[in-house]
Design a protein around this motif. Structure first.
Motif, PDB file in Angstrom:
ATOM      1  N   SER A   7       0.843  -1.193   0.000  1.00 14.82           N
ATOM      2  CA  SER A   7       0.000   0.000   0.000  1.00 14.82           C
ATOM      3  C   SER A   7       0.880   1.247   0.000  1.00 14.82           C
ATOM      4  O   SER A   7       2.089   1.179   0.269  1.00 14.82           O
ATOM      5  N   ASP A   8       0.263   2.393  -0.288  1.00 14.54           N
ATOM      6  CA  ASP A   8       1.017   3.649  -0.304  1.00 14.54           C
ATOM      7  C   ASP A   8       1.678   3.908   1.047  1.00 14.54           C
ATOM      8  O   ASP A   8       2.844   4.312   1.115  1.00 14.54           O
ATOM      9  N   SER A   9       0.919   3.673   2.119  1.00 14.73           N
ATOM     10  CA  SER A   9       1.460   3.947   3.454  1.00 14.73           C
ATOM     11  C   SER A   9       2.603   2.993   3.791  1.00 14.73           C
ATOM     12  O   SER A   9       3.616   3.406   4.379  1.00 14.73           O
ATOM     13  N   GLN A  10       2.463   1.706   3.411  1.00 21.44           N
ATOM     14  CA  GLN A  10       3.531   0.743   3.672  1.00 21.44           C
ATOM     15  C   GLN A  10       4.788   1.105   2.889  1.00 21.44           C
ATOM     16  O   GLN A  10       5.898   1.101   3.436  1.00 21.44           O
ATOM     17  N   ALA A  11       4.613   1.405   1.603  1.00 25.20           N
ATOM     18  CA  ALA A  11       5.764   1.746   0.759  1.00 25.20           C
ATOM     19  C   ALA A  11       6.456   3.001   1.278  1.00 25.20           C
ATOM     20  O   ALA A  11       7.695   3.078   1.307  1.00 25.20           O
ATOM     21  N   HIS A  12       5.667   3.978   1.708  1.00 26.26           N
ATOM     22  CA  HIS A  12       6.243   5.228   2.220  1.00 26.26           C
ATOM     23  C   HIS A  12       7.029   4.977   3.502  1.00 26.26           C
ATOM     24  O   HIS A  12       8.146   5.491   3.672  1.00 26.26           O
ATOM     25  N   ALA A  13       6.460   4.172   4.402  1.00 30.07           N
ATOM     26  CA  ALA A  13       7.138   3.887   5.669  1.00 30.07           C
ATOM     27  C   ALA A  13       8.439   3.124   5.440  1.00 30.07           C
ATOM     28  O   ALA A  13       9.464   3.416   6.073  1.00 30.07           O
ATOM     29  N   LEU A  14       8.415   2.158   4.521  1.00 28.88           N
ATOM     30  CA  LEU A  14       9.625   1.387   4.232  1.00 28.88           C
ATOM     31  C   LEU A  14      10.690   2.263   3.575  1.00 28.88           C
ATOM     32  O   LEU A  14      11.887   2.128   3.866  1.00 28.88           O
ATOM     33  N   ALA A  15      10.248   3.159   2.684  1.00 23.70           N
ATOM     34  CA  ALA A  15      11.199   4.052   2.016  1.00 23.70           C
ATOM     35  C   ALA A  15      11.843   5.004   3.019  1.00 23.70           C
ATOM     36  O   ALA A  15      13.054   5.269   2.957  1.00 23.70           O
ATOM     37  N   GLN A  16      11.047   5.510   3.945  1.00 28.00           N
ATOM     38  CA  GLN A  16      11.593   6.414   4.959  1.00 28.00           C
ATOM     39  C   GLN A  16      12.611   5.698   5.843  1.00 28.00           C
ATOM     40  O   GLN A  16      13.662   6.256   6.181  1.00 28.00           O
ATOM     41  N   ALA A  17      12.287   4.459   6.223  1.00 24.29           N
ATOM     42  CA  ALA A  17      13.221   3.689   7.048  1.00 24.29           C
ATOM     43  C   ALA A  17      14.522   3.439   6.297  1.00 24.29           C
ATOM     44  O   ALA A  17      15.619   3.533   6.870  1.00 24.29           O
ATOM     45  N   ALA A  18      14.417   3.125   5.001  1.00 20.22           N
ATOM     46  CA  ALA A  18      15.618   2.876   4.200  1.00 20.22           C
ATOM     47  C   ALA A  18      16.475   4.132   4.084  1.00 20.22           C
ATOM     48  O   ALA A  18      17.711   4.057   4.092  1.00 20.22           O
ATOM     49  N   GLN A  19      15.830   5.297   3.983  1.00 25.69           N
ATOM     50  CA  GLN A  19      16.580   6.550   3.912  1.00 25.69           C
ATOM     51  C   GLN A  19      17.355   6.806   5.200  1.00 25.69           C
ATOM     52  O   GLN A  19      18.409   7.446   5.178  1.00 25.69           O
ATOM     53  N   ARG A  20      16.827   6.295   6.305  1.00 23.75           N
ATOM     54  CA  ARG A  20      17.536   6.420   7.588  1.00 23.75           C
ATOM     55  C   ARG A  20      18.562   5.303   7.761  1.00 23.75           C
ATOM     56  O   ARG A  20      19.147   5.155   8.829  1.00 23.75           O
ATOM     57  N   GLU A  21      18.732   4.506   6.694  1.00 27.20           N
ATOM     58  CA  GLU A  21      19.635   3.349   6.711  1.00 27.20           C
ATOM     59  C   GLU A  21      19.193   2.309   7.727  1.00 27.20           C
ATOM     60  O   GLU A  21      20.006   1.560   8.268  1.00 27.20           O
ATOM     61  N   ASP A  22      17.892   2.286   7.970  1.00 28.89           N
ATOM     62  CA  ASP A  22      17.297   1.249   8.815  1.00 28.89           C
ATOM     63  C   ASP A  22      16.604   0.261   7.878  1.00 28.89           C
ATOM     64  O   ASP A  22      15.474   0.477   7.446  1.00 28.89           O
ATOM     65  N   HIS A  23      17.308  -0.812   7.536  1.00 31.07           N
ATOM     66  CA  HIS A  23      16.785  -1.770   6.564  1.00 31.07           C
ATOM     67  C   HIS A  23      16.019  -2.917   7.221  1.00 31.07           C
ATOM     68  O   HIS A  23      15.552  -3.821   6.532  1.00 31.07           O
ATOM     69  N   GLY A  24      15.893  -2.868   8.535  1.00 33.11           N
ATOM     70  CA  GLY A  24      15.180  -3.922   9.247  1.00 33.11           C
ATOM     71  C   GLY A  24      13.735  -4.091   8.804  1.00 33.11           C
ATOM     72  O   GLY A  24      13.298  -5.212   8.524  1.00 33.11           O
ATOM     73  N   LEU A  27      13.613  -5.743   5.351  1.00 40.62           N
ATOM     74  CA  LEU A  27      14.003  -7.148   5.436  1.00 40.62           C
ATOM     75  C   LEU A  27      12.881  -7.977   6.052  1.00 40.62           C
ATOM     76  O   LEU A  27      12.566  -9.075   5.570  1.00 40.62           O
ATOM     77  N   ARG A  28      12.259  -7.449   7.091  1.00 44.82           N
ATOM     78  CA  ARG A  28      11.161  -8.166   7.744  1.00 44.82           C
ATOM     79  C   ARG A  28       9.997  -8.373   6.773  1.00 44.82           C
ATOM     80  O   ARG A  28       9.445  -9.470   6.673  1.00 44.82           O
ATOM     81  N   HIS A  29       9.649  -7.335   6.032  1.00 44.10           N
ATOM     82  CA  HIS A  29       8.553  -7.450   5.072  1.00 44.10           C
ATOM     83  C   HIS A  29       8.879  -8.443   3.963  1.00 44.10           C
ATOM     84  O   HIS A  29       8.015  -9.222   3.544  1.00 44.10           O
ATOM     85  N   LEU A  30      10.109  -8.417   3.478  1.00 43.70           N
ATOM     86  CA  LEU A  30      10.490  -9.339   2.405  1.00 43.70           C
ATOM     87  C   LEU A  30      10.461 -10.788   2.884  1.00 43.70           C
ATOM     88  O   LEU A  30      10.014 -11.686   2.157  1.00 43.70           O
ATOM     89  N   LEU A  31      10.938 -11.023   4.097  1.00 45.51           N
ATOM     90  CA  LEU A  31      10.907 -12.378   4.645  1.00 45.51           C
ATOM     91  C   LEU A  31       9.469 -12.862   4.825  1.00 45.51           C
ATOM     92  O   LEU A  31       9.127 -13.994   4.454  1.00 45.51           O
ATOM     93  N   LEU A  32       8.631 -12.007   5.380  1.00 42.13           N
ATOM     94  CA  LEU A  32       7.237 -12.400   5.604  1.00 42.13           C
ATOM     95  C   LEU A  32       6.495 -12.576   4.282  1.00 42.13           C
ATOM     96  O   LEU A  32       5.691 -13.500   4.132  1.00 42.13           O
ATOM     97  N   ARG A  33       6.775 -11.703   3.332  1.00 44.12           N
ATOM     98  CA  ARG A  33       6.151 -11.837   2.013  1.00 44.12           C
ATOM     99  C   ARG A  33       6.552 -13.162   1.371  1.00 44.12           C
ATOM    100  O   ARG A  33       5.731 -13.852   0.767  1.00 44.12           O
ATOM    101  N   GLY A  34       7.827 -13.523   1.519  1.00 47.68           N
ATOM    102  CA  GLY A  34       8.296 -14.787   0.962  1.00 47.68           C
ATOM    103  C   GLY A  34       7.651 -15.986   1.622  1.00 47.68           C
ATOM    104  O   GLY A  34       7.305 -16.964   0.952  1.00 47.68           O
ATOM    105  N   LEU A  35       7.466 -15.926   2.940  1.00 50.26           N
ATOM    106  CA  LEU A  35       6.810 -17.029   3.645  1.00 50.26           C
ATOM    107  C   LEU A  35       5.361 -17.190   3.173  1.00 50.26           C
ATOM    108  O   LEU A  35       4.910 -18.298   2.876  1.00 50.26           O
ATOM    109  N   TRP A  36       4.638 -16.090   3.096  1.00 47.35           N
ATOM    110  CA  TRP A  36       3.232 -16.164   2.683  1.00 47.35           C
ATOM    111  C   TRP A  36       3.083 -16.591   1.222  1.00 47.35           C
ATOM    112  O   TRP A  36       2.070 -17.194   0.850  1.00 47.35           O
ATOM    113  N   SER A  37       4.083 -16.302   0.397  1.00 49.78           N
ATOM    114  CA  SER A  37       3.973 -16.639  -1.027  1.00 49.78           C
ATOM    115  C   SER A  37       3.953 -18.144  -1.260  1.00 49.78           C
ATOM    116  O   SER A  37       3.522 -18.605  -2.321  1.00 49.78           O
ATOM    117  N   ASP A  38       4.413 -18.918  -0.287  1.00 55.46           N
ATOM    118  CA  ASP A  38       4.432 -20.373  -0.429  1.00 55.46           C
ATOM    119  C   ASP A  38       3.166 -21.035   0.107  1.00 55.46           C
ATOM    120  O   ASP A  38       3.046 -22.261   0.068  1.00 55.46           O
TER     121      ASP A  38
END
Length: 208
Positions: A7-24, A27-38
């Protein structure tokens, strides 16, 4: 991120965290997305995972017991009941995997003396290890079905099999709490005693 379905809010929050060099968070979203995809799909009128599993089994891919699957179908097992059971098992599995990632030593037991305190982490640009945050706590929120990992009820499954126009009509009536009208529509579409249809609609209203 929006192209990947966030969603727009999720993408915005993740982008802001990445700009702060907080990639946690990413990474958490990608791992969870990968788990649910199976986790198997619940497509109507026929779940797509059945053909995918058959194809994998015929190709010699390990782990897929195609003969057992076919025996169940030949015995008359409802494909949607089978889907719901398989999905429940998979959701439990990915939840346990998420817990294991959060706490790799959990299976050793909490009463084991001198158990190591190990945690998975990623390396930040500065080289300092950082944890992505709890996976199992956030797992339910990313359920693609929007049910927070809960099993699909029979009335919700039947509702999903109805034509889109009828679904919208039922949604509108449920929003108005027009129980009797909705129960009659449900009876025409699904069948059953009117009293049972009324109870099903009241239950469905709490799930939509």
């Amino acid at each position: 991120m929006q192209e990947l379905g966030y969603s727009d809010s999720q993408a915005h929050a993740l982008a802001q965290a990445a700009q702060r060099e907080d990639h946690g968070p990413l990474l958490r979203h990608l791992l969870l997305r990968g788990l649910w995809s199976d986790v198997v799909d619940e497509s109507q009128p026929q779940p797509q995972w059945l053909e995918r599993w058959r194809d994998l089994g015929e190709s010699g891919f390990p782990f897929i017991n195609s003969p057992a699957l076919q025996r169940l179908l030949d015995a008359g097992v409802d494909v949607h009941d089978l889907t719901d059971v398989v999905r429940s098992a998979q959701v439990l599995t990915i939840y346990n995997v998420a817990q294991l990632i959060d706490d790799p030593c959990r299976d050793l037991g909490y009463d084991v003396e001198d158990a190591p305190d190990l945690q998975l982490a990623y390396l930040a640009d500065a080289g300092a290890p950082q944890r992505p945050g709890s996976l199992h706590d956030a797992l339910e929120e990313l359920d693609p079905a929007g049910r927070h990992g809960q099993p699909r009820s029979l009335e919700l499954r039947r509702f999903g099999a109805l034509p889109a126009a009828l679904q919208e009509e039922i949604r509108g009536l449920l929003a108005q709490k027009a129980w009797s009208q909705t129960a009659v529509l449900w009876q025409r579409a699904v069948g059953g005693e009117l009293a049972h249809c009324l109870a099903a609609m009241q239950s469905l209203a709490r799930q939509l």
